[in-house]
Scaffold this active site. Structure first.
Site, PDB file in Angstrom:
ATOM      1  N   HIS A   1       0.825  -1.209   0.000  1.00  0.00           N
ATOM      2  CA  HIS A   1       0.000   0.000   0.000  1.00  0.00           C
ATOM      3  C   HIS A   1       0.862   1.263   0.000  1.00  0.00           C
ATOM      4  CE1 HIS A   1      -4.045  -1.794   0.842  1.00  0.00           C
ATOM      5  NE2 HIS A   1      -3.256  -2.803   1.160  1.00  0.00           N
TER       6      HIS A   1
ATOM      7  N   ASP B   1      -5.314   6.252   1.684  1.00  0.00           N
ATOM      8  CA  ASP B   1      -5.545   4.874   1.245  1.00  0.00           C
ATOM      9  C   ASP B   1      -6.987   4.506   1.557  1.00  0.00           C
ATOM     10  OD1 ASP B   1      -5.666   1.836   1.643  1.00  0.00           O
ATOM     11  OD2 ASP B   1      -3.654   2.072   0.825  1.00  0.00           O
TER      12      ASP B   1
END
Length: 458
Positions: free
Chosen positions: A22, A113
């Site tokens: 990520h 995110d």
């Protein structure tokens, strides 16, 4: 787009999820924005202090610790651990926003995110705008979205699933969390579904893909939300080469043995090596490790195999000695450099999205061995949609054998199938480069984002 002057330089904060898969896409997106004159502040873990990123002058870093604080309950599940990360982020961000506001360089937008639930609500509460970055494919996110809104009912029934703008999927092609209906990791699917709660309130929604890779499903998602593709988010010198200093991610949670890998590869013939890596999380069972080891050796093909330190005790006792003429086993390596090396002819992968996107962007054929989560769906697309890979094991088999490993390696490295895959892989590589080059689809989307930020903050 021309770089912004100090007078109209927008300030954007980016918040990656603290896992390698990520962090890398968010970091690369941050670099792209900074290269176009945006002031970037990224929220990073304390580990970053010793990384190359810490010395990147174009990006300001604010640090956060995810260690359990005294008095906090220790998370007892994966889902609870993810929830604790969100708690720490939401607690840390307001102070950072206030700090930069007081310094005369206020943050105007938070790019977070998609797994950081509550970030959009917090941004709006602080008078900022929010943008969600999805680090998985449009297809995978579409499956989760249909589960979230109830149009894909669980537990699953039948043998196939038909959803808008994606191919008919067999049950085993779906993300493993959907297949298992939360049996493997209780609560984790519910965490994934929260990505879509109030998503329509986000000012921007970004996906780390490029337009031609997922054209149909991206169009369908655009009918639901204002999505934009901004990928591939990998270092520029492996794509459009417009950012000379952008040669790596600048961040590794594991220490790569770069010199040994590249030196070994440089002594091998062009296209003669199969590169094997299952990412930063996957753990192979002992019987799988045995079959993989002897399958690689029996293929009589050169191989570079990444086996993390925590997994090396699973290697057969005499394997390294027997494989010394044909293989190199390392604990970690600079994957982009390896995939771009002329000696590498194929990539055996777990199909994590970062690894898959890197292979597509560098024109590398794949041998797919998905483990869990989105990897099963990614593998389906690699083999049947993008046609740049082969399954290592037959779909009706529970486990792979050393014969599967050997035969599939020979198919890709020596056979006509390998030539077909290489032609398709080069096509996707060219389209990935085009998307990130000046005037390409992803480049335009990034420019439009910056323009809108400027127009609403001046």
């Amino acid at each position: 787009m021309e770089k912004q002057t100090s007078a109209n330089k927008p300030h954007i904060m980016t918040i990656p999820y603290p896992y390698q898969g990520h962090m890398n896409p968010m970091l690369q997106f941050s670099k792209r924005l900074a290269s176009k004159g945006v002031q970037i502040t990224i929220l990073a873990t304390n580990d970053v202090k010793t990384s190359k990123l810490a010395h990147t002058s174009s990006i300001n870093i604010e640090y956060i610790s995810y260690e359990i604080e005294q008095g906090d309950e220790i998370p007892k599940s994966v889902a609870a651990g993810l929830g604790y990360v969100n708690h720490k982020v939401l607690k840390r961000v307001p102070g950072i926003i206030e700090k930069h506001k007081a310094s005369g360089s206020p943050i105007k937008v938070i790019v977070y995110d998609s797994l950081i639930h509550g970030a959009l609500e917090l941004a709006h509460k602080l008078g900022l705008r929010g943008a969600s970055l999805f680090t998985q494919t449009c297809a995978v996110c579409s499956v989760y979205y249909h589960v979230q809104r109830g149009s894909l009912a669980l537990p699953l029934e039948g043998h196939t699933v038909s959803l808008p703008s994606i191919p008919v999927l067999e049950i085993e092609d779906l993300p493993s969390l959907v297949q298992a209906h939360d049996r493997l990791y209780p609560g984790l699917l519910e965490v994934i579904k929260k990505q879509f709660v109030d998503l329509e309130k986000a000012e921007w929604i970004f996906f780390n893909v490029f337009d031609k890779l997922e054209e149909e499903i991206a169009k369908w998602l655009s009918s639901q939300w204002p999505i934009k593709t901004i990928g591939p988010s990998i270092p520029s010198m492996f794509l459009d080469k417009r950012l000379p200093d952008d040669r790596d991610y600048g961040l590794n949670l594991f220490k790569p043995d770069a010199e040994a890998c590249i030196k070994w590869l440089s002594a091998k013939a062009t296209g003669s090596v199969v590169y094997v890596s299952f990412g930063s999380v996957a753990n192979l069972a002992q019987n799988h490790m045995d079959e993989l080891a002897w399958g690689l050796l029996n293929s009589n093909i050169n191989f570079l195999w990444v086996v993390r330190e925590t997994e090396q005790n699973k290697l057969p006792g005499n394997f390294k000695a027997e494989a010394s003429e044909k293989g190199l086993v390392v604990s970690w390596c600079p994957q982009l450099e390896v995939l771009a090396h002329k000696a590498v002819g194929s990539f055996m992968t777990h199909c994590g999205w970062n690894s898959t996107l890197e292979a597509l962007s560098l024109g590398m054929p794949m041998l797919v061995m998905p483990q869990w989560a989105d990897q099963t769906t990614n593998a389906k697309y690699v083999v049947d949609v993008w046609q740049t890979g082969v399954w290592v094991k037959a779909r009706d088999k529970e486990i792979f054998t050393r014969e599967d490993i050997t035969n599939r390696i020979k198919d890709v490295m020596d056979g006509a199938k390998g030539e077909e895959l290489r032609v398709n892989a080069i096509k996707w590589k060219e389209q990935a480069v085009e998307a990130m080059s000046e005037g390409g689809s992803s480049d335009k989307n990034i420019d439009e984002f910056i323009s809108k930020v400027i127009s609403t903050t001046t």
